[in-house]
Scaffold this motif. Structure first.
Motif, PDB file in Angstrom:
ATOM      1  N   ARG A  20      40.452 -29.350  11.930  1.00  0.00           N
ATOM      2  CA  ARG A  20      41.333 -28.768  12.953  1.00  0.00           C
ATOM      3  C   ARG A  20      40.573 -27.866  13.912  1.00  0.00           C
ATOM      4  O   ARG A  20      40.836 -27.866  15.120  1.00  0.00           O
ATOM      5  N   GLU A  28      44.607 -29.032  23.203  1.00  0.00           N
ATOM      6  CA  GLU A  28      45.701 -28.397  22.475  1.00  0.00           C
ATOM      7  C   GLU A  28      47.072 -28.637  23.114  1.00  0.00           C
ATOM      8  O   GLU A  28      48.051 -28.894  22.406  1.00  0.00           O
ATOM      9  N   PRO A  29      47.214 -28.581  24.452  1.00  0.00           N
ATOM     10  CA  PRO A  29      48.535 -28.872  25.035  1.00  0.00           C
ATOM     11  C   PRO A  29      49.017 -30.292  24.739  1.00  0.00           C
ATOM     12  O   PRO A  29      50.220 -30.519  24.561  1.00  0.00           O
ATOM     13  N   LEU A  31      48.341 -32.023  22.007  1.00  0.00           N
ATOM     14  CA  LEU A  31      48.776 -32.059  20.612  1.00  0.00           C
ATOM     15  C   LEU A  31      50.105 -31.340  20.420  1.00  0.00           C
ATOM     16  O   LEU A  31      50.966 -31.809  19.657  1.00  0.00           O
ATOM     17  N   ARG A  32      50.303 -30.226  21.112  1.00  0.00           N
ATOM     18  CA  ARG A  32      51.589 -29.522  21.014  1.00  0.00           C
ATOM     19  C   ARG A  32      52.723 -30.397  21.535  1.00  0.00           C
ATOM     20  O   ARG A  32      53.814 -30.440  20.944  1.00  0.00           O
ATOM     21  N   ALA A  33      52.472 -31.100  22.628  1.00  0.00           N
ATOM     22  CA  ALA A  33      53.501 -31.979  23.182  1.00  0.00           C
ATOM     23  C   ALA A  33      53.812 -33.124  22.224  1.00  0.00           C
ATOM     24  O   ALA A  33      54.971 -33.532  22.082  1.00  0.00           O
ATOM     25  N   VAL A  35      53.518 -33.063  18.913  1.00  0.00           N
ATOM     26  CA  VAL A  35      54.284 -32.494  17.800  1.00  0.00           C
ATOM     27  C   VAL A  35      55.733 -32.273  18.210  1.00  0.00           C
ATOM     28  O   VAL A  35      56.667 -32.588  17.459  1.00  0.00           O
ATOM     29  N   ASP A  36      55.948 -31.750  19.400  1.00  0.00           N
ATOM     30  CA  ASP A  36      57.317 -31.542  19.881  1.00  0.00           C
ATOM     31  C   ASP A  36      58.074 -32.867  19.992  1.00  0.00           C
ATOM     32  O   ASP A  36      59.274 -32.935  19.702  1.00  0.00           O
ATOM     33  N   LEU A 123      48.678 -32.419  11.667  1.00  0.00           N
ATOM     34  CA  LEU A 123      49.273 -31.667  12.771  1.00  0.00           C
ATOM     35  C   LEU A 123      50.699 -31.219  12.496  1.00  0.00           C
ATOM     36  O   LEU A 123      51.122 -30.159  12.968  1.00  0.00           O
ATOM     37  N   HIS A 124      51.463 -32.036  11.747  1.00  0.00           N
ATOM     38  CA  HIS A 124      52.899 -31.773  11.643  1.00  0.00           C
ATOM     39  C   HIS A 124      53.491 -32.509  10.447  1.00  0.00           C
ATOM     40  O   HIS A 124      53.043 -33.605  10.101  1.00  0.00           O
TER      41      HIS A 124
END
Length: 253
Positions: A20, A28-29, A31-33, A35-36, A123-124
């Motif tokens: 990680r 990172e943005p 990956l966050r998107a 996950v969302d 990630l999730h």
């Protein structure tokens, strides 16, 4: 991109650089998107050059693996995120797998467990990889990764006959076949690699009569002529498929 940490531990198990903390802040943005987009529906993992910190922006892909998404959901989410983050990555892909695959006994399930343990960054969602042991760098792992090569060859031949774009098809042919070459090189040399380019070079030393350099070239410049794909399937791809089946084997299911 080549993972410089990939290899074999002193205990004979697979070693990689996937972690990680290796992920670049620029990704990172993305990956966050992701996950969302999958929130609450699956486990999500990152693999490939982004997971090992060797990705190039914006030419590298962001490669994700889901456990629990349907193939249709994975395609829809991947398409949306690819368009949204085209300034960061060439493409975002999500490979779908099922929870039931983790508990099966066959080669395919074994390969998935090896992949999750050594190549995937969580990630999730639930993380079944957390309880998996380190896996040996051996024939069984190589078969788990590429024992389906002959099946792919059949699909590629059908796709060629149906007029699929030779560039897209040639890229798939090159990537999968060269990964099988890496498995062959790993077994013969008693090492472990999934690096396509270095494995192709070593294969040329081991089997000079069966060059795969044309496939290496397709990693950068895919073919435009269907005849070139046909020639590859009948030549180096067929030779690698035969060698893999003889030395490593095919999936048992």
């Amino acid at each position: 991109m080549h993972d410089p940490r990939e290899g074999v531990t002193p205990q004979g198990t697979i070693r990689t650089g996937a972690r990680r903390q290796a992920v670049s802040p620029v990704h990172e943005p993305v990956l966050r998107a992701a996950v969302d987009a999958v929130a609450g529906r699956c486990a999500l993992y990152l693999y490939g050059s982004v997971a090992t910190g060797t990705a190039s922006v914006p030419t590298s892909d962001v490669d994700l693996l889901s456990i629990g998404l349907t193939a249709a959901e994975a395609r829809r989410i991947a398409g949306s995120l690819s368009a949204r983050f085209r300034d960061v990555c060439r493409e975002l892909s999500i490979g779908p797998a099922g929870w039931d695959q983790l508990d099966e006994d066959g080669d395919e399930a074994y390969g998935l467990r090896v992949f999750l343990r050594h190549y995937a960054v969580h990630l999730h969602g639930p993380d079944p990889a957390a309880s998996l042991p380190a896996f040996p760098a051996d024939v069984r792992a190589a078969r788990g990764f590429n024992g389906d090569l002959a099946r792919h060859v059949g699909r590629w031949m059908t796709a060629l006959e149906q007029g699929e774009d030779p560039a897209r098809l040639g890229t798939r042919v090159a990537r999968k076949t060269l990964l099988a070459v890496a498995g062959l090189v790993s077994v013969r040399d008693g090492t472990w690699t999934t690096d396509r380019r270095s494995a192709a070079g070593r294969w040329g030393q081991l089997e000079p009569q069966t060059s795969v350099e044309s496939l290496v070239a397709w990693l950068d410049l895919p073919p435009t002529d269907p005849a070139a794909v046909q020639a590859a399937l009948a030549g180096p791809v067929a030779a690698v498929t035969e060698a893999f089946a003889a030395e490593i084997g095919r999936w048992d299911v």
